[in-house]
Design an enzyme around this catalytic site. Structure first.
Site, PDB file in Angstrom:
ATOM      1  CB  ALA A 240       6.311   9.447  18.016  1.00 21.95           C
TER       2      ALA A 240
ATOM      3  N   GLY B  76      10.800   7.082  16.805  1.00 24.89           N
ATOM      4  CA  GLY B  76      10.027   5.855  16.923  1.00 24.89           C
ATOM      5  C   GLY B  76      10.122   4.971  15.698  1.00 24.89           C
TER       6      GLY B  76
ATOM      7  CD  GLU C  48      12.587   4.695  20.185  1.00 25.48           C
ATOM      8  OE1 GLU C  48      12.998   4.663  21.354  1.00 25.48           O
ATOM      9  OE2 GLU C  48      11.612   5.410  19.825  1.00 25.48           O
TER      10      GLU C  48
ATOM     11  CD  GLU D  46      13.736   9.870  19.920  1.00 25.41           C
ATOM     12  OE1 GLU D  46      13.025   8.932  19.534  1.00 25.41           O
ATOM     13  OE2 GLU D  46      14.946   9.991  19.559  1.00 25.41           O
TER      14      GLU D  46
END
Length: 260
Positions: free
Chosen positions: A66, A112, A115, A135
Site C-alpha cells: 500500500a 496489500g 492481499e 505490516e
C-alpha cells in the site's frame, strides 16, 4: 472511463488489468483501488468477459504494498475506515466476483499486494517473485484480509510465522505451501495465465459463477457451505447454460454457452 494508474486490454473473452505505477512499484493508493474496483465492475457486467488476468507493470513488482504515505498519520477511526472501505471496495469485491480472476504475480507481492493476489481466485507466480506481509514491521497488521485469507490458503501456523516475522517467501516456497498454484519463468507468466483462462472460458459462465459462490461460502461466518452448494447446484438446472450443456453432451458436440 479513462484510468490514471491501470491499463486494460481484452482479447476475445479474456481481459487483462495491469496496475501501472512502476515508479512506485505498483503500490496501491486510494485512486488505484477505486480504479480497480471500477474496472472489475465493468468487466464483470460485460457478458463477453469470461476471465480476467491481473498483473503489475514491469518485472519488479506485482504490487509492492500500500502507499504508506497516504495513511502514516491516520487516527484509529481513520484506520478502521481505511481497512473497511478497502475490503469492501476491492478485496472482498474481487473474491466474490462472478468472473474468475487470475493473479499473474510478477516480482514483489507484499502487504496489500499479496492481499490482492490472495483475493483472486487463482495465483500464478514468476520464479523471481517474492511474497510477504511485512505490516508488523511498521507497527500495524494486515488490514485488507491478509490475516484471514493467508491461513485459509497455507494453514494457521505457517500464516502466523509469515505475519509475525514480517518475512518474505520465494515463489517456490509459496508453491510448496499452496499460496500459489503454479510457478513459471518470467517470460512464461502471462502466456501460462492465458492458457488457464482459455480452459476456463470454454465452460459455462453461469456454472462458474455458482461454483465461486459455493466455494466462498465455506469461509463465510454463519453460512453453511454444503447448503449453499445444494442451492447453487439446484439453480444451475434453471439456466440456459445447463440446457445447452446437457443437450450438447447428448448430441456429442461442443456446447455454446451464453452465461444465462
Amino acid at each position: 472511463m479513462s484510468y490514471k494508474n491501470i491499463l486494460i486490454a481484452k482479447e476475445h473473452n479474456i481481459a487483462s488489468i495491469t496496475i501501472n505505477r512502476p515508479e512506485k512499484l505498483n503500490a496501491l493508493n486510494k485512486v488505484t483501488i477505486q480504479e480497480l474496483h471500477h474496472a472489475f465492475s465493468e468487466l464483470e457486467q460485460n457478458q463477453d468477459t469470461r476471465a480476467i488476468i491481473l498483473t503489475g507493470s514491469g518485472q519488479k513488482a506485482f504490487v509492492a504494498g500500500a502507499d504508506i504515505a497516504e495513511f502514516a498519520k491516520f487516527s484509529v477511526e481513520e484506520g478502521i475506515q481505511l481497512s473497511a472501505q478497502g475490503q469492501e471496495t476491492l478485496f472482498n469485491f474481487v473474491e466474490n466476483l462472478k468472473v474468475p480472476v487470475i493473479a499473474a504475480i510478477n516480482g514483489f507481492a507484499l502487504g496489500g499486494g499479496l492481499e490482492l493476489a490472495m483475493a483472486c481466485h487463482i495465483r500464478v507466480a514468476s520464479d523471481n517473485a517474492k511474497m510477504g506481509l511485512p505490516e508488523v514491521s511498521l507497527g500495524v497488521i494486515p488490514g485488507y484480509g491478509g490475516t484471514q485469507r493467508l491461513p485459509q490458503l497455507i494453514g494457521k501456523g505457517r500464516a502466523l510465522e509469515m505475519i509475525l516475522s514480517a518475512g518474505m517467501v520465494s515463489a517456490e516456497e509459496a508453491y510448496r505451501t499452496g499460496l500459489v498454484n503454479h510457478v513459471v519463468s518470467v517470460d512464461e507468466l502471462v502466456p501460462f495465465c492465458i492458457e488457464i483462462a482459455q480452459k476456463i472460458v470454454k465452460n459455462s459462465p453461469a456454472a462458474i459463477s455458482m461454483a465461486i459462490h459455493a466455494v466462498n461460502a465455506n469461509y463465510k461466518e454463519g453460512e453453511n457451505g454444503f447448503e449453499t452448494e445444494i442451492k447453487s447446484f439446484g439453480k444451475c438446472f434453471g439456466t440456459v447454460d445447463f440446457k445447452e450443456g446437457t443437450k450438447a453432451f447428448l448430441e456429442k458436440r461442443k456446447a455454446v454457452f451464453t452465461g444465462e
